[in-house]
Design an enzyme around this catalytic site. Structure first.
Site, PDB file in Angstrom:
ATOM      1  N   ASN A 183       0.810  -1.222   0.000  1.00 59.22           N
ATOM      2  CA  ASN A 183       0.000   0.000   0.000  1.00 59.22           C
ATOM      3  C   ASN A 183       0.844   1.273   0.000  1.00 59.22           C
ATOM      4  OD1 ASN A 183       0.981  -0.200   2.592  1.00 59.22           O
ATOM      5  ND2 ASN A 183      -0.960   0.220   3.605  1.00 59.22           N
ATOM      6  N   HIS A 197      -4.011   5.429  10.836  1.00 60.54           N
ATOM      7  CA  HIS A 197      -3.000   5.849   9.851  1.00 60.54           C
ATOM      8  C   HIS A 197      -3.524   5.783   8.424  1.00 60.54           C
ATOM      9  CE1 HIS A 197      -2.559   1.682   8.750  1.00 60.54           C
ATOM     10  NE2 HIS A 197      -1.423   1.841   8.120  1.00 60.54           N
ATOM     11  N   GLY A 198      -4.773   5.348   8.253  1.00 59.44           N
ATOM     12  CA  GLY A 198      -5.354   5.251   6.921  1.00 59.44           C
ATOM     13  C   GLY A 198      -6.753   4.678   7.005  1.00 59.44           C
TER      14      GLY A 198
END
Length: 371
Positions: A132, A287-288
């Site tokens: 990712n 974080h995402g």
């Protein structure tokens, strides 16, 4: 907030979807010897034995597996100076080449400036890697707190570059060396083996930060733009905290000022500022967006609905540079949770506030060097 027991909780609304296996892994992590508490973020999802999107505080022991193999992985945000007339996604994408190969500069000098010695992995310095990881050119989408955002050096007309990468093979080699000697066991932080791991870990964290800076430098140079660093945050690390050791695996710090929380490559990135003392959220933030489907599931599901070329332009009109077809399907926006819901869970629990959102223009993942 979902409270599982006195030592385990998830910073998410009960209506948000958290996979059962991720919750099981979180419970198992909280049950490890020496764990004081384990907190899952709203992007929590299953990992290899332990979940991703988690913060864990231990007493006297460090668990390398809770940090994982990509030690020092994080996100760096840069202001990038480009005239608006030159910002054309397809033309810029064509200029982005050669970022997979070794950097032609002096890697040893670059690392030395970050306090890191050269290793056998120096040839990977300045490369994004797979999974990712990405480098993404973005434009300001909305300013929620204009005065605060401008104090960080970002205005409505600003373009930014977001780089997500880590320590490449270096961190994995450190984890592998630990597994060969100790298996999945933790280490006494003050013992010889614990100190040895922490020293290598700190080098990998610094290496990852230097890697993100070099990726940004190469990206900007390829499109003829000037670059100005804004901040860099690490989300895979262990560090001293409150008399213990705070492990983060896929969790941004709550105690370093503003951080970015990106969605999938077809979604907005949120710039947020932490609120409160951090106790409720394990001194960490998401974080995402967090994976909704495994990579194999994503390949199968997305191939039934899209061609590879369909995925090279997103619903937001941005361009995706990715010549690895499997990676295109694995990283499709549909494979991820909704970033607005993830950030909404954090703001609903008052652990952060939104400062601004950024819209993707060009997302660079990988390009075949033979093209």
């Amino acid at each position: 907030m979902i409270r599982i027991d006195e030592r385990t909780r998830i910073v998410a609304s009960p209506s948000s979807w958290i996979e059962g296996e991720a919750e099981r892994q979180l419970r198992a992590t909280a049950a490890l010897d020496g764990v004081r508490w384990a907190v899952g973020m709203p992007d929590l999802h299953p990992g290899k034995g332990h979940p991703i999107g988690v913060a864990v505080l231990t007493d006297g022991v460090v668990y390398p597996h809770l940090v994982g193999g990509d030690i020092g992985c994080g996100m760096a945000l840069f202001r990038i100076e480009l005239a608006s007339s030159k910002v054309h996604g397809e033309r810029l994408a064509k200029r982005l080449r050669g970022l997979e190969g070794p950097w032609e500069g002096d890697s040893a000098d670059w690392l030395r400036a970050s306090g890191v010695e050269s290793t056998s992995f120096s040839g990977s310095l300045g490369t994004i890697g797979g999974g990712n990881h990405f480098a993404e050119l973005q434009a300001v989408h909305a300013m929620v707190d204009g005065a605060r955002v401008e104090s960080l050096g970002v205005r409505e007309s600003t373009f930014v570059l977001l780089v997500h990468s880590g320590s490449r093979g270096l961190g994995e080699s450190i984890l592998r060396a630990h597994v060969e000697r100790h298996g999945a066991k933790g280490l006494e932080a003050e013992g010889e083996d614990g100190r040895r791991y922490l020293h290598a870990h700190d080098d990998a964290v610094a290496w990852g930060r230097a890697n993100r800076a070099l990726i940004a430098h190469r990206f900007a140079a390829s499109i003829g733009a000037e670059l100005h660093p804004l901040f860099d945050v690490c989300h895979n690390a262990v560090l001293p905290h409150d008399g213990g050791w705070l492990h983060r695996k896929g969790a941004a710090p709550h105690d370093v000022g503003p951080v970015v929380i990106p969605g999938s490559r077809g979604a907005l990135t949120y710039l947020v500022e932490p609120l409160g003392d951090g106790l409720l959220c394990g001194h960490s933030l998401a974080h995402g967006a967090g994976r909704k489907w495994t990579r194999s599931d994503a390949r199968e599901r997305i191939r039934e609905r899209f061609r590879a070329d369909d995925l090279r332009r997103t619903a937001l009109g941005s361009i995706v540079v990715c010549d690895d077809k499997d990676l295109l399907f694995e990283e499709a926006p549909e494979a991820y949770k909704r970033i607005d819901r993830v950030v909404g869970d954090l703001t609903d629990d008052h652990v952060c506030r939104i400062l601004a959102t950024f819209r993707p223009l060009v997302t660079y993942k990988t390009r075949h060097t033979t093209r």
